[in-house]
Design a protein around this motif. Structure first.
Motif, PDB file in Angstrom:
ATOM      1  N   LEU A   4      24.750 -17.132 -29.601  1.00  0.00           N
ATOM      2  CA  LEU A   4      24.888 -16.921 -28.130  1.00  0.00           C
ATOM      3  C   LEU A   4      25.276 -18.150 -27.409  1.00  0.00           C
ATOM      4  CD1 LEU A   4      25.099 -14.933 -25.590  1.00  0.00           C
ATOM      5  CD2 LEU A   4      22.713 -15.381 -25.363  1.00  0.00           C
ATOM      6  N   ALA A   5      26.490 -18.297 -26.956  1.00  0.00           N
ATOM      7  CA  ALA A   5      27.169 -19.220 -26.089  1.00  0.00           C
ATOM      8  C   ALA A   5      27.090 -18.944 -24.742  1.00  0.00           C
ATOM      9  CB  ALA A   5      28.367 -19.459 -26.513  1.00  0.00           C
ATOM     10  N   LEU A   6      26.471 -19.798 -23.824  1.00  0.00           N
ATOM     11  CA  LEU A   6      26.342 -19.376 -22.291  1.00  0.00           C
ATOM     12  C   LEU A   6      27.180 -20.374 -21.602  1.00  0.00           C
ATOM     13  CD1 LEU A   6      22.805 -18.440 -22.261  1.00  0.00           C
ATOM     14  CD2 LEU A   6      24.733 -16.935 -22.320  1.00  0.00           C
ATOM     15  N   ASN A   7      28.224 -19.994 -20.757  1.00  0.00           N
ATOM     16  CA  ASN A   7      28.887 -20.823 -20.063  1.00  0.00           C
ATOM     17  C   ASN A   7      28.535 -21.129 -18.655  1.00  0.00           C
ATOM     18  OD1 ASN A   7      30.841 -22.493 -18.921  1.00  0.00           O
ATOM     19  ND2 ASN A   7      32.659 -21.059 -19.271  1.00  0.00           N
ATOM     20  N   GLY A   8      27.806 -22.232 -18.387  1.00  0.00           N
ATOM     21  CA  GLY A   8      27.309 -22.476 -16.980  1.00  0.00           C
ATOM     22  C   GLY A   8      28.295 -23.010 -15.904  1.00  0.00           C
ATOM     23  N   SER A   9      29.522 -23.151 -16.469  1.00  0.00           N
ATOM     24  CA  SER A   9      30.354 -23.467 -15.369  1.00  0.00           C
ATOM     25  C   SER A   9      31.352 -22.385 -14.700  1.00  0.00           C
ATOM     26  CB  SER A   9      31.565 -24.150 -16.035  1.00  0.00           C
ATOM     27  OG  SER A   9      32.870 -24.619 -15.102  1.00  0.00           O
ATOM     28  N   PRO A  10      31.356 -22.589 -13.297  1.00  0.00           N
ATOM     29  CA  PRO A  10      31.960 -21.541 -12.665  1.00  0.00           C
ATOM     30  C   PRO A  10      33.457 -21.485 -13.186  1.00  0.00           C
ATOM     31  CG  PRO A  10      31.719 -23.578 -11.046  1.00  0.00           C
ATOM     32  CD  PRO A  10      30.913 -23.628 -12.197  1.00  0.00           C
ATOM     33  N   ARG A  11      34.290 -22.468 -13.596  1.00  0.00           N
ATOM     34  CA  ARG A  11      35.394 -22.474 -14.376  1.00  0.00           C
ATOM     35  C   ARG A  11      35.420 -21.587 -15.734  1.00  0.00           C
ATOM     36  NH1 ARG A  11      37.578 -28.489 -12.978  1.00  0.00           N
ATOM     37  NH2 ARG A  11      37.534 -28.586 -10.789  1.00  0.00           N
ATOM     38  N   LYS A  12      35.858 -20.387 -15.633  1.00  0.00           N
ATOM     39  CA  LYS A  12      35.872 -19.564 -16.626  1.00  0.00           C
ATOM     40  C   LYS A  12      36.483 -20.088 -17.812  1.00  0.00           C
ATOM     41  CE  LYS A  12      36.054 -14.680 -18.302  1.00  0.00           C
ATOM     42  NZ  LYS A  12      36.579 -13.525 -17.987  1.00  0.00           N
ATOM     43  N   ASN A  13      37.724 -20.746 -17.708  1.00  0.00           N
ATOM     44  CA  ASN A  13      38.679 -21.177 -18.632  1.00  0.00           C
ATOM     45  C   ASN A  13      38.503 -22.870 -18.687  1.00  0.00           C
ATOM     46  OD1 ASN A  13      39.238 -18.599 -19.842  1.00  0.00           O
ATOM     47  ND2 ASN A  13      40.394 -18.531 -17.651  1.00  0.00           N
ATOM     48  N   GLY A  14      37.435 -23.432 -18.344  1.00  0.00           N
ATOM     49  CA  GLY A  14      37.638 -24.868 -17.806  1.00  0.00           C
ATOM     50  C   GLY A  14      36.942 -25.688 -19.202  1.00  0.00           C
TER      51      GLY A  14
END
Length: 198
Positions: A4-14
């Motif tokens: 599971l990878a969790l993206n903590g950035s508000p930029r979804k494609n950043g």
């Protein structure tokens, strides 16, 4: 096996997403089930210190008004988790901090629910401060008795504009290697997880 990878950035494609996708690629090639979940920009509040998770011992946060419990279920089902964050004032994003504090504490007070799982931190930074953010996430992994693989350098990539991190060749190679290291570690430890020391 599942990662599971969790993206903590508000930029979804950043840049954080780019780094996470690069880590996941060798895992997909190795036959792992992969999932990338967006945390940044979602509704998740910090820990309120109520101690209800300690009192109830039901593997959940008592506050069910945001995404935390759903994400926690995914974390518990995974063999490995990769927590990715942008670097904000030398630390992780607010959403990632809320996740680490609450999910980490629920797991801790319920008998160490994360123990034996693989954990890797990934940080996207515009300039300095990334090492502190990287360390902050690893602190939760280490106190949770998780397995933390190394790679060719710290798991940090540099880039300010969207997807600029692609030009950070050292980071790209590091992320590919990190994915391979997670796959290797998962394969090597899977037969022994039942006897992981409590």
């Amino acid at each position: 096996m599942k990662v599971l990878a969790l993206n903590g950035s508000p930029r979804k494609n950043g840049n954080t997403a780019v780094l996470l996708e690069k880590v996941l690629s060798p895992l997909m090639e190795a036959g792992w089930e992969t999932e990338l979940v967006q945390i940044g920009g979602q509704k998740i509040h910090g820990c309120r210190g109520c101690q209800k998770c300690l009192e109830k011992q039901d593997e959940r946060c008592v506050f069910d008004d945001d995404i935390l419990n759903g994400i926690l279920e995914k974390m518990l089902a995974a063999d490995a988790m990769i927590l990715g964050t942008p670097c904000y004032f030398s630390d992780m994003s607010a959403e990632m901090k809320a996740l680490v504090d609450r999910a980490g504490y629920v797991a801790f007070v319920n008998g160490g629910l994360f123990q034996g799982k693989i954990g890797a931190a990934v940080v996207a930074a515009g300039s300095g401060g990334a090492t502190h953010a990287f360390d902050s996430i690893n602190h939760m992994f280490l106190m949770s008795r998780m397995l933390v693989p190394g790679s060719t350098f710290w798991n940090i990539g540099y880039g300010r504009d969207e997807k600029e991190v692609v030009s950070d060749e050292r980071a790209m190679e590091n992320m590919r290697h990190l994915g391979r290291a997670i796959a290797w570690l998962g394969k090597a430890t899977a037969p022994h997880m039942a006897s992981f020391p409590a």
